[in-house]
Scaffold this motif. Structure first.
Motif, short mmCIF file in Angstrom:
data_model
loop_
_atom_site.label_atom_id
_atom_site.label_comp_id
_atom_site.label_asym_id
_atom_site.label_seq_id
_atom_site.Cartn_x
_atom_site.Cartn_y
_atom_site.Cartn_z
N UNK A 17 0.84 -1.21 0.00
CA UNK A 17 0.00 0.00 0.00
C UNK A 17 0.87 1.26 0.00
N UNK A 18 0.63 2.13 -0.97
CA UNK A 18 1.34 3.40 -1.04
C UNK A 18 2.75 3.29 -1.61
N UNK A 19 3.20 2.07 -1.92
CA UNK A 19 4.56 1.90 -2.48
C UNK A 19 4.54 2.31 -3.96
N UNK A 20 5.50 3.11 -4.36
CA UNK A 20 5.58 3.53 -5.77
C UNK A 20 6.51 2.54 -6.46
N UNK A 21 5.95 1.69 -7.35
CA UNK A 21 6.76 0.61 -7.92
C UNK A 21 7.05 0.78 -9.40
N UNK A 22 6.51 1.83 -10.02
CA UNK A 22 6.79 2.04 -11.46
C UNK A 22 6.47 3.48 -11.82
N UNK A 23 7.05 3.91 -12.93
CA UNK A 23 6.66 5.20 -13.52
C UNK A 23 5.79 4.89 -14.72
N UNK A 24 4.73 5.65 -14.91
CA UNK A 24 3.86 5.42 -16.07
C UNK A 24 3.23 6.73 -16.52
N UNK A 25 2.97 6.81 -17.82
CA UNK A 25 2.22 7.97 -18.33
C UNK A 25 0.87 7.51 -18.86
N UNK A 26 0.51 6.26 -18.60
CA UNK A 26 -0.70 5.69 -19.24
C UNK A 26 -1.97 6.13 -18.51
N UNK A 27 -2.00 5.95 -17.20
CA UNK A 27 -3.19 6.41 -16.48
C UNK A 27 -2.80 6.82 -15.07
N UNK A 28 -3.66 7.67 -14.48
CA UNK A 28 -3.40 8.16 -13.13
C UNK A 28 -4.68 8.11 -12.32
N UNK A 29 -4.60 7.48 -11.15
CA UNK A 29 -5.75 7.38 -10.26
C UNK A 29 -5.52 8.37 -9.12
N UNK A 30 -6.36 9.39 -9.05
CA UNK A 30 -6.27 10.36 -7.95
C UNK A 30 -7.32 9.94 -6.92
N UNK A 31 -6.85 9.19 -5.94
CA UNK A 31 -7.77 8.60 -4.97
C UNK A 31 -8.38 9.60 -4.01
N UNK A 32 -7.70 10.72 -3.80
CA UNK A 32 -8.20 11.73 -2.85
C UNK A 32 -9.39 12.47 -3.46
N UNK A 33 -9.24 12.87 -4.72
CA UNK A 33 -10.31 13.65 -5.35
C UNK A 33 -11.25 12.79 -6.20
N UNK A 34 -10.97 11.49 -6.30
CA UNK A 34 -11.84 10.62 -7.07
C UNK A 34 -11.78 10.92 -8.55
N UNK A 35 -10.56 11.09 -9.07
CA UNK A 35 -10.41 11.37 -10.50
C UNK A 35 -9.56 10.27 -11.14
N UNK A 36 -9.84 10.04 -12.42
CA UNK A 36 -9.07 9.06 -13.19
C UNK A 36 -8.69 9.71 -14.51
N UNK A 37 -7.42 9.60 -14.88
CA UNK A 37 -6.93 10.20 -16.12
C UNK A 37 -6.34 9.12 -17.01
N UNK A 38 -6.70 9.15 -18.31
CA UNK A 38 -6.05 8.29 -19.31
C UNK A 38 -5.16 9.20 -20.15
N UNK A 39 -3.87 8.97 -20.11
CA UNK A 39 -2.91 9.76 -20.89
C UNK A 39 -3.20 11.26 -20.75
N UNK A 40 -3.57 11.69 -19.57
CA UNK A 40 -3.78 13.11 -19.30
C UNK A 40 -5.23 13.56 -19.41
N UNK A 41 -6.09 12.75 -20.03
CA UNK A 41 -7.50 13.14 -20.18
C UNK A 41 -8.31 12.68 -18.97
N UNK A 42 -9.10 13.58 -18.41
CA UNK A 42 -10.00 13.23 -17.31
C UNK A 42 -11.07 12.27 -17.86
N UNK A 43 -11.27 11.16 -17.18
CA UNK A 43 -12.22 10.15 -17.67
C UNK A 43 -13.63 10.75 -17.84
#
Ligand code: ACO
Length: 382
Positions: A17-43
């Motif tokens: 939990x909370x361990x950063x194990x890779x770098x990626x530009x594919x998607x980002x899960x913002x768990x605090x604000x409940x946002x999901x981004x695919x390649x920079x685009x808000x879902x």
């Protein structure tokens, strides 16, 4: 045990939990604000606007395609939907009671034996294999369902687009506009999600420079579990078990008192609503209404309310995807396989990204066993 034999003190991060194990530009899960981004685009900005084909192109190329690129990608994937005869034979030979996820996992593994690029991990070979897997996996799922139900196998209808064509090959129906849109959105919302357990499994496997089919096979195994993708099927089971809206309060309270998990709720990363649930809730309502199953949506909505009141947790992607898929005519035993078909492009994007800047993923563990036990030969053990 001598002091020189003591293992080095290590801090364990349970569940990473909370361990950063890779770098990626594919998607980002913002768990605090409940946002999901695919390649920079808000879902929220793209889910209702793009097709699953555009989504695949985006995940693989880092940008949205133009119309020509969309057509090329669709034709390339649909052109790869045919299965080797041996894979078809495997589907026929699988025991009728075996779970579709087990058959799918095995069939994907077998596909590698027929792939002309199987052990070639160069970028061009990986891209060819990615298109092949994105086409063949939906065919495996659709054919397995139809074989098991004595229904004729259907060939692709590319004019329907990828996701509606998949639904057609599975159910035999030509989806109407609402069903087409719902299937597209369902697949788009499941396409990628940061370093979730199955994506991590895929990246670990290809970090050994093993092949793409091995990585996808492992990812399917990880997704199968009820704490991950297997939850959607269990949600449908729960709805059938509860059976009536008046029984929900008692059922949920009973589950929580007995420290049991409510399937389709909670998330490792989101501390607020899963943004994917918002869209699926809407399509669940529309589809349940259209198919005269409004009670299933109403039950789901009530469960959501009670779980939040009792435990303060939100539904995840698996909760409303259950009723969406059910109303689309997909049998519950196939729900997680639909998740596989949807997540495959995301896994493939991560596998390609891992190969492009690879370092063997090999964490360590805290040893809790003994050390220095005197050896006793076999003949002298009691
Ligand atoms: N039902 C009841 N209680 C829950 C649930 C749930 N579904 N999820 C979390 N909790 C509770 C835990 O009991 C715990 O409560 P406590 O602090 O009072 O003991 C607290 O919330 C934190 O739970 P953890 O187990 O620490 O959360 P973790 O991050 O390990 O688990 C997980 C995340 C596995 C998804 C969990 O929420 C769960 O089991 N959910 C049900 C299965 C499910 O829906 N899986 C799909 C996830 S989405 C996806 O993978 C596609």
């Amino acid at each position: 045990m001598g002091s020189q034999e003591k293992p080095v003190e290590k801090i364990v991060v349970r569940g990473l939990e909370g361990v950063v194990a890779a770098e990626t530009s594919i998607s980002y899960v913002d768990g605090v604000h409940g946002r999901l981004y695919y390649q920079g685009y808000d879902i929220h900005d793209i889910a209702e606007q793009i097709s699953f084909i555009e989504c695949i192109f985006l995940l693989w190329n880092g940008r949205l395609p133009n119309r020509r690129e969309c057509d090329e990608m669709r034709n390339a994937i649909v052109g790869e939907m045919k299965l080797p005869d041996a894979v078809l034979e495997l589907l026929k030979a699988s025991p009728e009671k075996s779970h579709p996820m087990a058959v799918l996992r095995t069939a994907v593994s077998l596909l590698s034996c027929f792939d002309p690029d199987a052990d070639d991990t160069t970028p061009s070979a990986n891209y060819r294999k990615a298109k092949r897997l994105a086409g063949q996996i939906p065919t495996i799922i659709a054919h397995l369902h139809r074989l098991r139900n004595g229904l004729p196998l259907l060939t692709p209808r590319p004019e329907l687009g990828l996701s509606a064509n998949f639904l057609h090959m599975l159910t035999g129906n030509i989806p109407d506009e609402l069903e087409k849109r719902a299937m597209d959105i369902l697949m788009i919302l499941h396409a990628d999600h940061g370093l979730n357990a199955s994506t991590f499994a895929a990246r670990v496997i290809c970090s050994t420079l093993s092949d793409m089919h091995s990585a996808v096979t492992g990812a399917i195994g990880a997704l199968k579990g009820p704490l991950h993708g297997g939850a959607n099927e269990k949600v449908m089971g729960m709805l059938h078990e509860i059976n009536h809206i008046d029984r929900i309060q008692e059922y949920i309270e009973g589950m929580l008192e007995n420290k049991k998990r409510i399937m389709g709720f909670g998330h490792r990363v989101y501390r607020t609503e899963d943004p994917r649930a918002k869209h699926l809730r809407k399509y669940s309502e529309l589809l349940c209404e259209k198919t005269s199953q409004k009670h299933l949506f109403e039950m789901s909505h009530r469960i959501e309310k009670i779980v939040f009141e009792q435990k303060g947790i939100y539904p995840n992607v698996d909760f409303y995807s259950a009723t969406v898929q059910h109303a689309l005519g997909i049998p519950a035993a196939y729900f997680t396989t639909i998740f596989v078909a949807s997540r495959t492009p995301g896994w493939l994007a991560h596998i390609i990204e891992q190969y492009s800047d690879n370092r063997l993923i090999r964490p360590t563990s805290k040893y809790t066993g003994e050390m220095g036990i005197p050896f006793v030969p076999l003949g002298k053990r009691g």
